[in-house]
Structure formats: structure tokens, C-alpha cells
Write an enzyme that holds these catalytic residues in place. Sequence first.
Site, PDB file in Angstrom:
ATOM      1  N   GLY B  29       0.800  -1.221   0.000  1.00  0.00           N
ATOM      2  CA  GLY B  29       0.000   0.000   0.000  1.00  0.00           C
ATOM      3  C   GLY B  29       0.830   1.266   0.000  1.00  0.00           C
ATOM      4  O   GLY B  29       2.024   1.249  -0.272  1.00  0.00           O
ATOM      5  N   GLY B  34       5.298   3.909  -9.019  1.00  0.00           N
ATOM      6  CA  GLY B  34       5.908   2.588  -9.252  1.00  0.00           C
ATOM      7  C   GLY B  34       4.863   1.478  -9.231  1.00  0.00           C
ATOM      8  O   GLY B  34       4.753   0.680 -10.165  1.00  0.00           O
ATOM      9  N   HIS B  35       4.056   1.447  -8.158  1.00  0.00           N
ATOM     10  CA  HIS B  35       2.976   0.451  -8.079  1.00  0.00           C
ATOM     11  C   HIS B  35       2.019   0.590  -9.256  1.00  0.00           C
ATOM     12  O   HIS B  35       1.574  -0.398  -9.848  1.00  0.00           O
ATOM     13  CB  HIS B  35       2.157   0.642  -6.796  1.00  0.00           C
ATOM     14  CG  HIS B  35       2.933   0.545  -5.528  1.00  0.00           C
ATOM     15  ND1 HIS B  35       3.192   1.638  -4.732  1.00  0.00           N
ATOM     16  CD2 HIS B  35       3.495  -0.518  -4.891  1.00  0.00           C
ATOM     17  CE1 HIS B  35       3.861   1.251  -3.638  1.00  0.00           C
ATOM     18  NE2 HIS B  35       4.072  -0.043  -3.720  1.00  0.00           N
ATOM     19  N   GLN B  59       7.674  -9.887   7.590  1.00  0.00           N
ATOM     20  CA  GLN B  59       8.889  -9.475   6.891  1.00  0.00           C
ATOM     21  C   GLN B  59       9.579  -8.278   7.530  1.00  0.00           C
ATOM     22  O   GLN B  59      10.542  -7.760   6.968  1.00  0.00           O
ATOM     23  CB  GLN B  59       8.597  -9.228   5.403  1.00  0.00           C
ATOM     24  CG  GLN B  59       7.803  -7.971   5.107  1.00  0.00           C
ATOM     25  CD  GLN B  59       7.284  -7.977   3.673  1.00  0.00           C
ATOM     26  OE1 GLN B  59       6.474  -8.817   3.290  1.00  0.00           O
ATOM     27  NE2 GLN B  59       7.766  -7.050   2.856  1.00  0.00           N
ATOM     28  N   GLY B 145       8.168  -4.840  -8.926  1.00  0.00           N
ATOM     29  CA  GLY B 145       9.064  -3.763  -9.345  1.00  0.00           C
ATOM     30  C   GLY B 145      10.517  -4.116  -9.059  1.00  0.00           C
ATOM     31  O   GLY B 145      10.831  -4.723  -8.032  1.00  0.00           O
ATOM     32  N   LEU B 146      11.399  -3.691  -9.959  1.00  0.00           N
ATOM     33  CA  LEU B 146      12.823  -4.024  -9.824  1.00  0.00           C
ATOM     34  C   LEU B 146      13.551  -3.152  -8.807  1.00  0.00           C
ATOM     35  O   LEU B 146      14.738  -3.355  -8.575  1.00  0.00           O
ATOM     36  CB  LEU B 146      13.519  -3.973 -11.182  1.00  0.00           C
ATOM     37  CG  LEU B 146      13.369  -5.269 -11.994  1.00  0.00           C
ATOM     38  CD1 LEU B 146      13.778  -5.054 -13.444  1.00  0.00           C
ATOM     39  CD2 LEU B 146      14.167  -6.405 -11.367  1.00  0.00           C
ATOM     40  N   LYS B 147      12.868  -2.158  -8.187  1.00  0.00           N
ATOM     41  CA  LYS B 147      13.543  -1.467  -7.089  1.00  0.00           C
ATOM     42  C   LYS B 147      13.942  -2.501  -6.040  1.00  0.00           C
ATOM     43  O   LYS B 147      15.039  -2.460  -5.495  1.00  0.00           O
ATOM     44  CB  LYS B 147      12.682  -0.385  -6.451  1.00  0.00           C
ATOM     45  CG  LYS B 147      13.505   0.366  -5.373  1.00  0.00           C
ATOM     46  CD  LYS B 147      12.814   1.553  -4.819  1.00  0.00           C
ATOM     47  CE  LYS B 147      11.696   1.150  -3.908  1.00  0.00           C
ATOM     48  NZ  LYS B 147      12.166   0.707  -2.564  1.00  0.00           N
ATOM     49  N   SER B 184       7.467   4.064  -0.961  1.00  0.00           N
ATOM     50  CA  SER B 184       6.516   4.516   0.059  1.00  0.00           C
ATOM     51  C   SER B 184       7.258   5.159   1.221  1.00  0.00           C
ATOM     52  O   SER B 184       6.702   5.984   1.941  1.00  0.00           O
ATOM     53  CB  SER B 184       5.676   3.344   0.570  1.00  0.00           C
ATOM     54  OG  SER B 184       5.058   2.690  -0.503  1.00  0.00           O
ATOM     55  N   ARG B 185       8.508   4.763   1.415  1.00  0.00           N
ATOM     56  CA  ARG B 185       9.274   5.291   2.548  1.00  0.00           C
ATOM     57  C   ARG B 185       9.816   6.695   2.273  1.00  0.00           C
ATOM     58  O   ARG B 185      10.334   7.330   3.196  1.00  0.00           O
ATOM     59  CB  ARG B 185      10.411   4.339   2.915  1.00  0.00           C
ATOM     60  CG  ARG B 185       9.910   3.032   3.557  1.00  0.00           C
ATOM     61  CD  ARG B 185      11.055   2.153   4.030  1.00  0.00           C
ATOM     62  NE  ARG B 185      10.591   1.034   4.845  1.00  0.00           N
ATOM     63  CZ  ARG B 185      10.461  -0.220   4.396  1.00  0.00           C
ATOM     64  NH1 ARG B 185      10.755  -0.515   3.143  1.00  0.00           N
ATOM     65  NH2 ARG B 185      10.027  -1.181   5.196  1.00  0.00           N
TER      66      ARG B 185
END
Lengths: 283, 283
Positions: B29, B34-35, B59, B145-147, B184-185
Site C-alpha cells: 500500500g 511505481g505500483h 517481513q 518492481g525491480l527497485k 513509500s518510505r
Amino acid sequence: MKIIETIEALRQELKPYRNQTIGFVPTMGYLHEGHLSLVRRASQECDIVVMSIFVNPLQFGPNEDLDRYPRDLPRDAALAEQAGVDFLFHPSVEEMYPNPTLTQIVVSKVTEPLCGASRPGHFTGVATVVGKLFHIVMPDRAYFGLKDAQQVAVIQQMVEDLNFPVTIVPCDIVREPDGLAMSSRNVYLSPEERKQAVILSQALFAAKKGLEEGEWSTADEVNRFVREMILTQPLAEIDYVETLAYPSLQPVDELKGQKVIVAVAVRFGKTRLIDNILHAGEE
Amino acid sequence: MKIIETIEALRQELKPYRNQTIGFVPTMGYLHEGHLSLVRRASQECDIVVMSIFVNPLQFGPNEDLDRYPRDLPRDAALAEQAGVDFLFHPSVEEMYPNPTLTQIVVSKVTEPLCGASRPGHFTGVATVVGKLFHIVMPDRAYFGLKDAQQVAVIQQMVEDLNFPVTIVPCDIVREPDGLAMSSRNVYLSPEERKQAVILSQALFAAKKGLEEGEWSTADEVNRFVREMILTQPLAEIDYVETLAYPSLQPVDELKGQKVIVAVAVRFGKTRLIDNILHAGEE
């Protein structure tokens, strides 16, 4: 019945049946009446029955019987077809593990006592291969024999925790006329070992009767009774005799009102046999 | 778009679409571009798009940002719907973990360097929840996503080893106009931290250019270059700077002809950011 050796071919074959109910019976082959009873039940409850025959190296320890585990595909195929299998999946080790697997399905707690203690890594191997097979077959229902009661408990825990879309159907132990639980490993027994091995079921049936009659109040008393009865046979070497809560497989102190399993693993010569009984407990 | 909170309800909703192509975008969320780029790609390639929003406690380590992880469901729902999500799955922690899970999906090797070293247990938590979500959604294609390049490598390894019937689609990193990878951070960053954080992408872009021009022959030389460039910013505290083979994430000595990832994790104040670039290597 079709015999299929690759994952891709099985997926293609099963595609037309995705709207029907697929039953799955995973085995290591060398089929006996126990396996066939699972197939018959699956046939009654499902539109299509898939059986796998795969001796999974991952679930054998370094000093176990992987190499000499009995195999007879032509005989197995005939028996499977007769019992109602539609697709017999018989992959090679290379097909199932083209590279050494870096991924394992690890179940804790329920894997720790009994065969989990005697066979380190065994249930990680079982859970991992069953997870793979579930992804390949995508069954609606999967059938497992209660001779491997701990395996049933482990698979049920895995299915619940990981939300696998499959219903696990545990099925009763099938026994020889004298009571010995059917097992592919019974062929290893010498005539004298075979004769003495009947003590396992006799001790467990006597334990069940004693439990029903409220003869004991603790697990230790049951274990002592079963252990002593098994040791009347000179060739029997006990690996474990345990009375535990079922299906959590956690220790029980007081037996009253508990659903318990009495489980044994006993060696006769080089052959390790397991057996168990379930006792429902009082309501 | 329907918002669905229980596993059972989602399974019921998806039943009519089982013969169509289901795309899946798992997220925690607090959606950003990116999402949304994953959703748009899924919309193009699939008949139905399912997004999950679940901040997975498994996690997060004990000293990590589980409690303060940013959440905003109304905003997320509006963005998801606009981008083309058909079903938004938003379960509670109790729905996903009604009991403490005894089962874990453990991936070795590929989980060991980079964030696996800094965040013990993180990828076991990721693999386990993604396995659960795959069983719940049963997607044909899943978009990542590749991040989180190591996450992509871990999920691909898990899918291959366990034969999950799903195609993993890795998607390019989406960046802010100045180059900062979307995350998101990023909302945690103070204005000064935000300004300095642009060094990550600048250092990585410079490394990619150097790799293309054959400026270095070993991973160590790349790492030293990136590290020095990042440390020009006084608020940057490096967690790791690593150049590894991709997707195996094993060490490389000689760079020549290797597909490599240059990956960084850097703290700005309390906020830990990650970023990476992939270099295809010479043919």
C-alpha cells in the site's frame, strides 16, 4: 490410464479438466492395498484421479534406504489403472529437481517429535515435494494414509498456514489379515521378522482397548505398556513409542478427554516399521 | 473495483474468471507511480487485475518500521481503481495469520547478501506471504518492481523451485524527475534528507555509464566509486554498496561479460532507502 513423465505434459493433459474435481494420490510407488484404498476413495469423490509415483530423494537421510527402496513400475501401473487412476505421473529425479532446490518448505512444532526426531530433515523433504506436486497437479482433494499420521498432520499444517487451495483427506490404515499395517517396506522383512512384526498392531490394539476402558491416566503409562509388549519379541528394537495429542503432536499429561495418537517406530533387522492408533478421547 | 477483506470472499469473487488471465500486483500500500505502473502493465496483459495491500508483519524485524509504515486506504483505493485494478484485496493481519504460522518458505543463497544480510528473516517473511497470496489469488502473472531487485530474484527462485503455476513479470524502476527511486518510505524524509538522497540514483547512473564504458575490471572498483560518491552527502550512512551477478546474487570477480546488479542501501536519518541498476554485460 495415461502414464506421464514430464511436468509440462501433465499440465497440458489436465487443462481440459480444470472445471472438474481433481483428486490426487501422491505415492512413492510399490503399491499395496493401502495406496489402492486411497485411489478408490478418490474415484468415488472426484471426476479425475491423478496418482504420482516419485521416490523423493529430499526426504531420505544419508543412511536411509533411498537406493534400495522397492520399485516396480509395470506392476504399479497395472494396479493403479485397475483401481481407477486416470493419470499416472512418474517423473525422474532430474525432472523434479533440474537444479538443487534452494527453496524449502519448513514446518515447525508438528515436525519435531516422532519420526521428525529420528529422521532430521525428513518432513522438510516431504513438505517441499508435496508443495511442488500440489503446484503441478493443482488438485481439489488430496488423499493420504493415516499410517503416516505425522505426515498427515504436517501436510494439514502446511496447507492451512500457506492457504493451499486443496482439501486434505486422511484415510484409515489398511492392514494385513493378521493386523500388520500395509507398507512398501514390509517386503524387506525376513519370514521370522515378519512373524514378530505383528506385535506392533497387537500392542497398539491392546493400547486402544485400554484407553477406551480408561485403564491409564497418563501418557507414560500407555507408553510403558506398549513398550513392554513390543519387547516380548526378541528381534524388535524400539526407535520410539509415544502418546501425544493429535493432530498438534504436543505432549499430553492427563489423558482424560484428549484426542491422542499412540505411535511406534520399531526396527526389525535393517527394516524400520511405523504404526499408530488414534483414540478419540471422551466427549 | 471491489474491495475485499477476506480470503473466502476473494476466492468466490475470482471463481467466474478462472478461465481468463488473472494478473496480480502484491503491495504493502501507500501507492506511488511505481505500483501504478505495475497495474497498468497488468491491465494490458491480463483480463482481470487483482491488487493486494497488506503490510506483512512477518517481513519486518523487531527494530524496523512496521508500526509507522505509512497507510492510507481511501487514497490507495482511488489510485488503484483509476489505474485499472478490478479487485483490491485488503485483509487484516488476523485474516492472513489467524494463528502464528508454523510453516515458512525458506529460500537460501539468493537471500543471503544485500538486504538479506542487513535484515535477517526478511526474505523468509516475503517468500512465505507471497506463497500464501499466490495460493489465495492463483494468478497467471504476477508483477514486481525491480527497485526490490533481490525480492524479484528470491520470488523467481521460489517459483522455479516449487513449480508455482505463475509467471513472474519484473518491471523497471519508476523514478521522481530528479532520479530518486519511488518508494513509500520517501515520505519519511525531511526536506534536507530528500535533497541529499538524490545522490543514490546519481551514483548508480554514473556507475552504469562507467560499466558501459568498461571503466572498471572488478566489482570492488565499482563499489569504491559508488561508495565515495554517496559519502559526498553528509547525511548519508551506507548500509551496503555491492556489485553482484544477477539474478544469482553471487560474488563476481571479473566484470567482463557478466550481467551484474549494483545495489545500495543507505540511511538518511531513520529512513533506509534502497536502489539499484542492472548492467547487461557484454555479449
